[in-house]
Scaffold this motif. Structure first.
Motif, PDB file in Angstrom:
ATOM      1  N   PHE A 111       0.760  -1.347  -0.103  1.00 19.02           N
ATOM      2  CA  PHE A 111      -0.099   0.061  -0.030  1.00 19.02           C
ATOM      3  C   PHE A 111       0.772   1.261  -0.067  1.00 19.02           C
ATOM      4  O   PHE A 111       0.606   2.182  -0.588  1.00 19.02           O
ATOM      5  CB  PHE A 111      -0.960   0.106   1.214  1.00 19.02           C
ATOM      6  CG  PHE A 111      -2.296  -0.960   0.997  1.00 19.02           C
ATOM      7  CD1 PHE A 111      -2.655  -0.932  -0.471  1.00 19.02           C
ATOM      8  CD2 PHE A 111      -2.906  -1.436   1.715  1.00 19.02           C
ATOM      9  CE1 PHE A 111      -3.589  -1.946  -0.562  1.00 19.02           C
ATOM     10  CE2 PHE A 111      -4.079  -1.948   1.561  1.00 19.02           C
ATOM     11  CZ  PHE A 111      -4.381  -2.194   0.257  1.00 19.02           C
ATOM     12  N   PHE A 112       1.985   1.184   0.815  1.00 20.27           N
ATOM     13  CA  PHE A 112       2.950   2.106   0.593  1.00 20.27           C
ATOM     14  C   PHE A 112       3.275   2.600  -0.856  1.00 20.27           C
ATOM     15  O   PHE A 112       3.077   3.669  -1.181  1.00 20.27           O
ATOM     16  CB  PHE A 112       4.066   2.185   1.421  1.00 20.27           C
ATOM     17  CG  PHE A 112       5.325   2.877   1.519  1.00 20.27           C
ATOM     18  CD1 PHE A 112       5.066   4.207   2.030  1.00 20.27           C
ATOM     19  CD2 PHE A 112       6.414   2.884   0.400  1.00 20.27           C
ATOM     20  CE1 PHE A 112       6.027   5.109   2.102  1.00 20.27           C
ATOM     21  CE2 PHE A 112       7.265   3.642   0.469  1.00 20.27           C
ATOM     22  CZ  PHE A 112       7.103   4.840   1.204  1.00 20.27           C
ATOM     23  N   LEU A 114       1.734   1.806  -3.711  1.00 17.93           N
ATOM     24  CA  LEU A 114       0.613   2.166  -4.495  1.00 17.93           C
ATOM     25  C   LEU A 114       0.195   3.564  -4.135  1.00 17.93           C
ATOM     26  O   LEU A 114      -0.055   4.503  -4.872  1.00 17.93           O
ATOM     27  CB  LEU A 114      -0.531   1.460  -4.190  1.00 17.93           C
ATOM     28  CG  LEU A 114      -0.479  -0.156  -4.592  1.00 17.93           C
ATOM     29  CD1 LEU A 114      -1.536  -0.919  -4.517  1.00 17.93           C
ATOM     30  CD2 LEU A 114      -0.239   0.116  -6.326  1.00 17.93           C
ATOM     31  N   ALA A 115       0.369   4.070  -2.782  1.00 17.98           N
ATOM     32  CA  ALA A 115       0.030   5.434  -2.410  1.00 17.98           C
ATOM     33  C   ALA A 115       1.089   6.329  -3.025  1.00 17.98           C
ATOM     34  O   ALA A 115       0.615   7.351  -3.609  1.00 17.98           O
ATOM     35  CB  ALA A 115      -0.102   5.410  -0.895  1.00 17.98           C
ATOM     36  N   VAL A 116       2.339   6.024  -2.969  1.00 21.05           N
ATOM     37  CA  VAL A 116       3.270   6.814  -3.333  1.00 21.05           C
ATOM     38  C   VAL A 116       3.175   7.137  -4.791  1.00 21.05           C
ATOM     39  O   VAL A 116       3.775   8.217  -5.269  1.00 21.05           O
ATOM     40  CB  VAL A 116       4.830   6.392  -2.739  1.00 21.05           C
ATOM     41  CG1 VAL A 116       5.951   7.613  -3.386  1.00 21.05           C
ATOM     42  CG2 VAL A 116       4.979   6.358  -1.373  1.00 21.05           C
ATOM     43  N   GLY A 118       0.783   6.946  -6.608  1.00 19.77           N
ATOM     44  CA  GLY A 118      -0.283   7.980  -6.930  1.00 19.77           C
ATOM     45  C   GLY A 118       0.373   9.360  -6.794  1.00 19.77           C
ATOM     46  O   GLY A 118      -0.126  10.276  -7.762  1.00 19.77           O
ATOM     47  N   VAL A 119       1.100   9.725  -6.008  1.00 20.85           N
ATOM     48  CA  VAL A 119       1.462  11.106  -5.637  1.00 20.85           C
ATOM     49  C   VAL A 119       2.500  11.417  -6.936  1.00 20.85           C
ATOM     50  O   VAL A 119       2.290  12.502  -7.330  1.00 20.85           O
ATOM     51  CB  VAL A 119       2.675  11.043  -4.554  1.00 20.85           C
ATOM     52  CG1 VAL A 119       3.186  12.455  -4.507  1.00 20.85           C
ATOM     53  CG2 VAL A 119       1.900  10.769  -3.132  1.00 20.85           C
ATOM     54  N   GLU A 151      -6.416   4.437 -11.134  1.00 20.41           N
ATOM     55  CA  GLU A 151      -5.809   3.911  -9.812  1.00 20.41           C
ATOM     56  C   GLU A 151      -6.613   2.805  -9.176  1.00 20.41           C
ATOM     57  O   GLU A 151      -6.040   1.881  -8.438  1.00 20.41           O
ATOM     58  CB  GLU A 151      -5.700   5.238  -8.754  1.00 20.41           C
ATOM     59  CG  GLU A 151      -5.136   5.105  -7.493  1.00 20.41           C
ATOM     60  CD  GLU A 151      -3.520   5.214  -7.761  1.00 20.41           C
ATOM     61  OE1 GLU A 151      -2.984   4.519  -6.907  1.00 20.41           O
ATOM     62  OE2 GLU A 151      -3.146   5.531  -8.808  1.00 20.41           O
ATOM     63  N   VAL A 155      -5.055  -0.818  -7.981  1.00 27.09           N
ATOM     64  CA  VAL A 155      -5.154  -1.142  -6.417  1.00 27.09           C
ATOM     65  C   VAL A 155      -5.972  -2.406  -6.325  1.00 27.09           C
ATOM     66  O   VAL A 155      -5.496  -3.361  -5.587  1.00 27.09           O
ATOM     67  CB  VAL A 155      -5.830  -0.103  -5.631  1.00 27.09           C
ATOM     68  CG1 VAL A 155      -6.020  -0.572  -4.270  1.00 27.09           C
ATOM     69  CG2 VAL A 155      -4.880   1.133  -5.500  1.00 27.09           C
ATOM     70  N   SER A 159      -4.042  -5.768  -4.806  1.00 23.15           N
ATOM     71  CA  SER A 159      -4.881  -6.463  -3.477  1.00 23.15           C
ATOM     72  C   SER A 159      -5.198  -7.897  -3.807  1.00 23.15           C
ATOM     73  O   SER A 159      -5.074  -8.538  -2.861  1.00 23.15           O
ATOM     74  CB  SER A 159      -6.144  -5.476  -3.251  1.00 23.15           C
ATOM     75  OG  SER A 159      -7.106  -5.784  -4.105  1.00 23.15           O
TER      76      SER A 159
END
Ligand code: SF4
Ligand code: SF4
Lengths: 317, 348
Positions: A111-112, A114-116, A118-119, A151, A155, A159
């Motif tokens: 998740f780290f 995927l989140a980053v 997105g940034v 996104e 994700v 997952s």
């Protein structure tokens, strides 16, 4: 002391990889794309088949004037390239190259990542908005739309792997990986890779850049080293996407005979080649086709993959 | 539309796979890039790169300069008088002082090369003569001459193509034509009125038809050639008529044919075209021409004709120039020529 040294060494290694791999991928893109178009590509820089072309490009970019448009929002405009580039560097820190060969083993690594990632897209939206140029704004808007649409399947597909492995840690996923995951997660692999391509705004999903209609999209107003950073971000994005796909779906360092890190690199470059190959082969998708593909194609497929993963997981347990 | 789509891609994704296959195939195949500065391109023999000048062949006939649509050929010359051999008349010849082509104006139409009757101009595939200043594109004869060695041999004829006129004429069975030679003589006289080169060329097709028709043309052709010698074609008819003297010498020579001086060559040239009488001579001349053909096919034969015969009388130096020189001598005589047509009429 040893821990500090270890940390420094890892960081230096990551930085080196971060600087070298994108250049190699960029050079590969030059040559592969050229030969796919029956050309030769760069042949002069460096002497041997233009191996130093990207270095020469970098030197050229550094010499160019760094122009900031009068109508631009100066601060945002200036940091946008960094926002686009740095996330990929951060992502590399948690991607395992071999057993134990990882910057930091985060428990929630997936998740780290995927989140980053997105940034990274935010950089292009910021660039588009702050340029004070209608083409840039259009490109930024398209970037945003693309981020929102792709996104989700990205994700969902990721997952699915996390479900299968029962962990969010990237090294953990690789260790849990078995060869029969390939057919099991095949749909997830396709969805993840395609959504990742779109996320990177690579052709055929380069609607935000679309140089034939909105010039260079968010990058229209950028010159010199800042523009080079955007290009570097693009190639770093290819590396990160390929590495992530390798780790999640292709078993990372797992493979016969060769040592683990070599297998990782082979898989990463094979995927990078596919990225280039797809770019050369297909025309750009129209904006509506792009959205349609995401919502009517990838999202249902990703959900299907999730269902399959769940059923198999339950059956096995 | 839907039907079309189904026909094109029955398996979903088939089209996408095809696209990938195409690019992959191209990547594996050899690329088509030519690395020009390192590797010289292989240009076909007829490439229009630059115009090369064979200075020795140029008679300063001015045809090229006159026909050039851009008027970008500059020619200067002066006349030189040569002492006549064996007590004949002194002959004048044109000497080329300057020959320049302005390649900043030239549009590479090739008209000058087509029109040159003496094989003095050739296309060369050489193309690396760019300059920083457009004024430097005016190249003098030395530079033009330096390109001659880059002129490639003419490409071979295609398989099954018609053989060159000269060879075709040479291979025809020879007909006995003793009686006709006499007829031919009158023809020679007549032609003066008619126009030069083109008429002669056109004549050959007609040959098959009526002999009478052919004769006048032949005559014309002969006269034309006689006229040509001076240098520029157009000039001959205007100022000078065919000199009566010429007509006279021709008659004697014509019977002699091969052995004769300048005139016989003319007859030889004609033979290629359909003259029945002179064929044996023609054969020889035709063969010679057949050997030469490399340059421009149609125009060359005419100038060359004089050569075979001339060598006997003329000096060994360069055949073509010699041939031209005698012609020039005749050209100088202009006053006589006007008389020739008259004489021809009288004879006929
Ligand atoms: S090629 Fe055409 S334009 Fe050029 S010099 Fe010859 S006749 Fe003139
Ligand atoms: S001989 Fe040829 S090159 Fe010389 S002036 Fe006549 S046409 Fe021009």
């Amino acid at each position: 002391m040893a821990e500090v040294l270890d940390l420094v060494l890892r960081l230096v290694l990551i930085l080196a990889v971060f600087l070298v791999l994108p250049l190699i991928v960029g050079q590969t893109e030059h040559k592969v794309m050229a030969h796919m178009q029956s050309r030769l590509g760069p042949m002069y820089a460096g002497g041997f088949h233009g191996w130093a072309q990207l270095i020469a490009d970098g030197v050229k970019f550094m010499q160019k004037e760094d122009v900031v448009p009068a109508a631009a929002d100066r601060r945002i405009f200036s940091i946008a390239p960094a926002v686009a580039l740095v996330p990929y560097l951060v992502v590399l820190a948690v991607i395992p190259i071999g057993p134990g060969l990882v910057g930091t083993d985060l428990n929630v690594g997936l998740f780290f990542v995927l989140a980053v990632m997105g940034v990274g897209v935010l950089g292009s939206i910021m660039a588009g908005w702050s340029s004070g140029n209608k083409f840039s704004v259009l490109g930024g808007m398209r970037s945003a739309a693309q981020l929102v649409s792709y996104e989700l399947p990205l994700v969902l597909a990721a997952s699915s792997v996390a479900m299968a492995a029962g962990t969010l840690s990237l090294p953990g996923i690789v260790e849990a990986w078995e060869w029969w995951w390939l057919p099991w997660q095949a749909i997830g692999l396709a969805v993840f890779f395609i959504a990742g391509l779109a996320e990177l705004r690579r052709p055929p999903f380069d609607m935000p850049i679309a140089e034939s209609e909105i010039i260079m999209g968010p990058m229209t107003e950028y010159t010199g080293i800042r523009f080079a950073l955007f290009l570097l971000a693009e190639y770093a994005g290819i590396v990160v996407l390929s590495a992530l796909t390798t780790v999640l779906f292709l078993g990372g360092w797992q493979g016969p005979l060769l040592p683990g890190p070599v297998w990782t690199l082979i898989k990463v470059f094979a995927l990078a080649f596919v990225v280039i190959w797809v770019r050369v082969s297909y025309p750009r998708l129209r904006e509506d086709q792009l959205q349609k593909l995401a919502w009517l194609g990838l999202v249902p497929l990703a959900l299907l993959q999730l269902a399959i993963t769940g059923v198999v997981k339950v059956a096995l347990a | 539309m839907c039907d079309m789509m189904r026909n094109v891609a029955r398996i979903p994704g088939e089209g996408l796979a095809k696209g990938l296959a195409v690019t992959l195939r191209h990547m594996v195949n050899k690329s088509v890039t030519q690395q020009y500065p390192e590797v010289q391109p292989e240009l076909p023999p007829r490439s229009r790169g630059v115009i090369a000048l064979v200075e020795e062949n140029c008679t300063v006939c001015m045809l090229c300069a006159r026909e050039c649509p851009d008027w970008c050929i500059y020619i200067d010359s002066h006349k030189e008088t040569l002492p006549a051999p064996e007590g004949g008349r002194p002959r004048a010849r044109n000497v080329l002082d300057r020959f320049a082509i302005d390649f900043s104006l030239c549009m590479y139409c090739g008209i000058c090369i087509e029109v040159c009757p003496f094989d003095a101009l050739f296309w060369s595939p050489e193309f690396e003569y760019a300059e920083h200043d457009i004024l430097d594109l005016l190249h003098e004869k030395e530079r033009l001459g330096s390109w001659v060695e880059t002129v490639p041999p003419p490409p071979a004829h295609e398989v099954g193509a018609e053989p060159p006129k000269e060879i075709a004429a040479a291979e025809r069975p020879a007909r006995p034509s003793t009686g006709k030679t006499a007829e031919a003589r009158p023809r020679r006289t007549e032609p003066a009125d008619r126009t030069p080169g083109p008429a002669a060329e056109s004549a050959p097709p007609r040959e098959a038809g009526a002999a009478g028709e052919e004769r006048p043309r032949r005559m014309a052709a002969r006269d034309v050639r006689a006229i040509r010698p001076p240098g520029a074609l157009p000039k001959k008819p205007e100022p000078e008529g065919a000199p009566p003297e010429e007509a006279e010498p021709r008659k004697p020579e014509a019977p002699e044919s091969g052995t004769g001086g300048e005139e016989p060559p003319k007859s030889a040239a004609r033979p290629e075209r359909p003259g029945p009488e002179e064929r044996p001579r023609r054969m020889t001349s035709a063969n010679i021409r057949a050997i030469r053909p490399p340059g421009a096919l149609p125009k060359k034969p005419e100038p060359k004709e004089p050569e075979p015969e001339e060598p006997e009388s003329a000096e060994p130096e360069s055949r073509r120039p010699e041939a031209q020189r005698p012609e020039n001598g005749r050209g100088d005589e202009p006053p006589e020529r006007p008389g020739s047509p008259d004489s021809g009429d009288s004879t006929s």
